[in-house]
Design an enzyme around this catalytic site. Structure first.
Site, PDB file in Angstrom:
ATOM      1  N   GLY A 186       0.827  -1.206   0.000  1.00 22.84           N
ATOM      2  CA  GLY A 186       0.000   0.000   0.000  1.00 22.84           C
ATOM      3  C   GLY A 186       0.860   1.253   0.000  1.00 22.84           C
ATOM      4  N   ASP A 187       0.211   2.399  -0.120  1.00 20.54           N
ATOM      5  CA  ASP A 187       0.886   3.699  -0.124  1.00 20.54           C
ATOM      6  C   ASP A 187       1.883   3.833  -1.263  1.00 20.54           C
ATOM      7  OD1 ASP A 187      -0.460   4.224   2.327  1.00 20.54           O
ATOM      8  OD2 ASP A 187       1.100   3.094   3.368  1.00 20.54           O
TER       9      ASP A 187
ATOM     10  N   LYS B 264      -0.927   5.260  -5.765  1.00 21.70           N
ATOM     11  CA  LYS B 264      -1.956   4.915  -6.748  1.00 21.70           C
ATOM     12  C   LYS B 264      -2.801   6.134  -7.117  1.00 21.70           C
ATOM     13  CE  LYS B 264      -3.359   1.749  -3.831  1.00 21.70           C
ATOM     14  NZ  LYS B 264      -2.239   1.658  -2.902  1.00 21.70           N
TER      15      LYS B 264
ATOM     16  N   GLY C  51      -5.862   5.996   2.004  1.00 22.52           N
ATOM     17  CA  GLY C  51      -5.679   7.445   1.912  1.00 22.52           C
ATOM     18  C   GLY C  51      -4.961   7.725   0.610  1.00 22.52           C
ATOM     19  N   HIS C  52      -5.704   8.105  -0.419  1.00 26.04           N
ATOM     20  CA  HIS C  52      -5.080   8.351  -1.721  1.00 26.04           C
ATOM     21  C   HIS C  52      -4.787   9.847  -1.849  1.00 26.04           C
ATOM     22  CE1 HIS C  52      -6.775   4.338  -3.462  1.00 26.04           C
ATOM     23  NE2 HIS C  52      -5.876   4.184  -2.525  1.00 26.04           N
TER      24      HIS C  52
ATOM     25  N   GLN D  74      -4.954  -0.172  -0.823  1.00 26.13           N
ATOM     26  CA  GLN D  74      -3.922  -0.980  -0.144  1.00 26.13           C
ATOM     27  C   GLN D  74      -2.990  -1.597  -1.212  1.00 26.13           C
ATOM     28  OE1 GLN D  74      -7.414  -1.750   1.183  1.00 26.13           O
ATOM     29  NE2 GLN D  74      -6.968   0.157   2.189  1.00 26.13           N
TER      30      GLN D  74
ATOM     31  N   ARG E 106       0.890   7.770  11.023  1.00 25.89           N
ATOM     32  CA  ARG E 106       1.947   6.940  11.615  1.00 25.89           C
ATOM     33  C   ARG E 106       3.187   6.936  10.724  1.00 25.89           C
ATOM     34  NH1 ARG E 106      -1.105   1.274  12.413  1.00 25.89           N
ATOM     35  NH2 ARG E 106      -1.943   1.878  10.406  1.00 25.89           N
TER      36      ARG E 106
ATOM     37  N   ARG F  47       5.960   5.449   8.512  1.00 28.31           N
ATOM     38  CA  ARG F  47       6.012   4.178   7.782  1.00 28.31           C
ATOM     39  C   ARG F  47       7.393   3.567   7.924  1.00 28.31           C
ATOM     40  NH1 ARG F  47       3.396   7.151   2.693  1.00 28.31           N
ATOM     41  NH2 ARG F  47       1.242   7.196   3.400  1.00 28.31           N
TER      42      ARG F  47
ATOM     43  N   ASP G  63      12.600   9.952  -7.146  1.00 25.05           N
ATOM     44  CA  ASP G  63      13.362  11.119  -6.673  1.00 25.05           C
ATOM     45  C   ASP G  63      13.843  10.943  -5.235  1.00 25.05           C
ATOM     46  OD1 ASP G  63      10.439  11.216  -6.432  1.00 25.05           O
ATOM     47  OD2 ASP G  63      10.812  12.960  -5.162  1.00 25.05           O
TER      48      ASP G  63
ATOM     49  N   GLY H  48       8.151  12.985  -8.580  1.00 22.60           N
ATOM     50  CA  GLY H  48       7.730  13.913  -7.524  1.00 22.60           C
ATOM     51  C   GLY H  48       6.231  13.825  -7.373  1.00 22.60           C
TER      52      GLY H  48
END
Ligand code: IMP
Length: 424
Positions: free
Chosen positions: A14-15, A18, A42-43, A224, A303, A305, A333, A409
């Site tokens: 996830g993260d 996307k 959280g997108h 996810q 939180r 990561r 980057d 970026g």
């Protein structure tokens, strides 16, 4: 022939970014459809200097003319949904027109959140580190055939159904010796369902069938990532839905033979939020640097990561399980200027080397790391530096599919399309 659907999903934990890729390629699609997960996602999208975080609503919502569909596989918390709708309306995005919600999507109740917290507390030090949004208990009620669905909002006895589910949850919470949800949460929830009820509710499987038949292009947007999949992720440290491409079929009601491209999104390194195995995790200055430069803090929970080197056997596994046809590499980057970059090409499991993702990676597993060249600063309008091209070539050779998009970026504009493009 009827148009096909493409799927875009996370190839790691996830993260991966996307939301940004969906936003970049959205103009190429008439419909963007979320197929699983809920407000645990959280997108994040950044354009024109503004940051936007979406939890339930698909990432095509900022593009005029795009229909955004919340599929049957998604779980919706009406309170969070209302906040998202209000935030979008406040900046002039009229979701009442562009957003459709499946009647078959399940509802997250305040007591689901309380049950999530109770379950985590019960697990103690082996907790999943859930986002505590009620995701697991809601999917449990779905598969246990107890859940409430968006379509139930249209029934005259909705309140009665709600009450009987809450009563059941309260009995469970009492068993855990935990309090129920506060009265205000219930009132807030019942008020928020009015907004959901006022949305365009659809039978999304029929809607999508019709859209595809009439030649519309559909993009299924996952949440996810593959390694958090309930079946193929690092169980039990996973989420409660199928995050893989097969989940797009069950989470939208679209047959597998209608899928054309499967686009896997991954970062040039790995991150994981919450507990669970992470073979390439860095607990040193390199990990700290990646976290700091990459701003690796959860967009839903804030939180920090966990950060580590790119794990190629895991990426290869994601390519296999999902049938990924092309990859998008994000956050290249963040590694710019690092003198030593490493990449995991295999594991040693109980003393034996393998390049396969094992059944259980919670035990003794050591990554086999290779050093690769670094690269300098990246500029969108210039050719990619040789070091980065070599890194890309190494990944493509290992996993056997092309990397067609490289992100340099967070902004929409900081995107390089390679070897043909992701767009049609
Ligand atoms: P849950 O889905 O909130 O129950 O969380 C289960 C696990 O998946 C936890 O380790 C979470 O940190 C992780 N997780 C859930 N959603 C996301 C996400 O959108 N990005 C990254 N990790 C997530």
């Amino acid at each position: 022939m009827a148009a096909r659907m493409d799927v875009l999903l996370g190839a790691q934990w996830g993260d991966e970014g996307k939301g940004k890729v969906v936003d970049v390629i959205a103009p190429d699609y008439e419909v963007i459809a979320r197929f699983q997960g809920g407000p645990n996602a959280g997108h994040t999208l950044l354009f024109e200097g503004q940051k936007h975080v979406l939890h339930t609503i698909p990432s095509g919502v900022f593009r005029t003319g795009t229909v955004n569909l919340v599929g049957n596989g998604v779980v919706i918390d009406p309170i969070i949904f209302l906040k998202e709708v209000n935030a979008l309306m406040a900046i002039g995005v009229d979701v009442r027109e562009s957003l459709l919600v499946s009647r078959r999507a399940h509802l997250i109740l305040p007591t689901h959140r309380a049950l999530d917290a109770a379950s985590e507390a019960e697990k103690g030090s082996s907790k999943i580190s859930s986002t505590l949004k009620g995701i697991g208990p809601t999917y449990m009620d779905k598969t246990g055939r107890n859940g409430l669905r968006v379509g139930d909002l249209e029934l005259p006895d909705f309140k009665g159904r709600f009450r009987s589910l809450v009563n059941k949850h309260e009995r469970l919470l009492a068993m855990y010796d935990r309090p129920g949800a506060p009265k205000e949460a219930e009132e807030e929830w019942l008020a928020a369902v009015q907004t959901l009820r006022s949305m365009k509710l659809v039978d999304s499987e029929h809607y999508l069938d019709q859209a595809l038949r009439s030649g519309k292009r559909v993009l299924a947007e996952g949440a996810q990532g593959t390694l958090l999949d309930i079946d193929f992720g690092t169980y039990p440290f996973v989420t409660s839905s199928n995050t893989i491409s097969a989940g797009a079929c069950t989470g939208l009601g679209v047959a597998p033979n209608r899928i054309e491209k499967v686009v896997g999104i991954f970062k040039a390194y790995c991150t994981r939020v919450g507990s669970g195995p992470f073979p390439t995790e860095l607990e040193d200055a390199d990990g700290e640097q990646i976290r700091k430069v990459g701003q690796e803090f959860g967009s839903t929970t804030g939180r920090p990561r966990r950060c580590g080197w790119l794990d190629l056997p895991a990426l290869h596994y994601a390519v296999m399980i999902n049938g990924i046809t092309e990859l998008a590499m994000m956050k290249s980057d963040v590694l710019s200027g690092m003198e030593r970059i490493k990449v995991c090409t295999g594991y040693t499991v109980n003393g034996t080397a393998t390049d396969r993702m094992p059944y259980d990676i919670t035990g003794r597993i050591e990554p086999i790391l290779e050093k690769v060249d670094g690269w300098g600063e990246l500029h969108t309008n210039e050719a990619l530096p040789d070091g980065l091209e070599r890194y890309i070539a190494l990944i493509e050779r290992y996993v056997g599919v092309p990397i067609t998009l490289v992100s340099l970026g967070p902004d929409r504009a900081q995107t390089v399309l390679r070897q043909g493009t992701l767009v049609h």
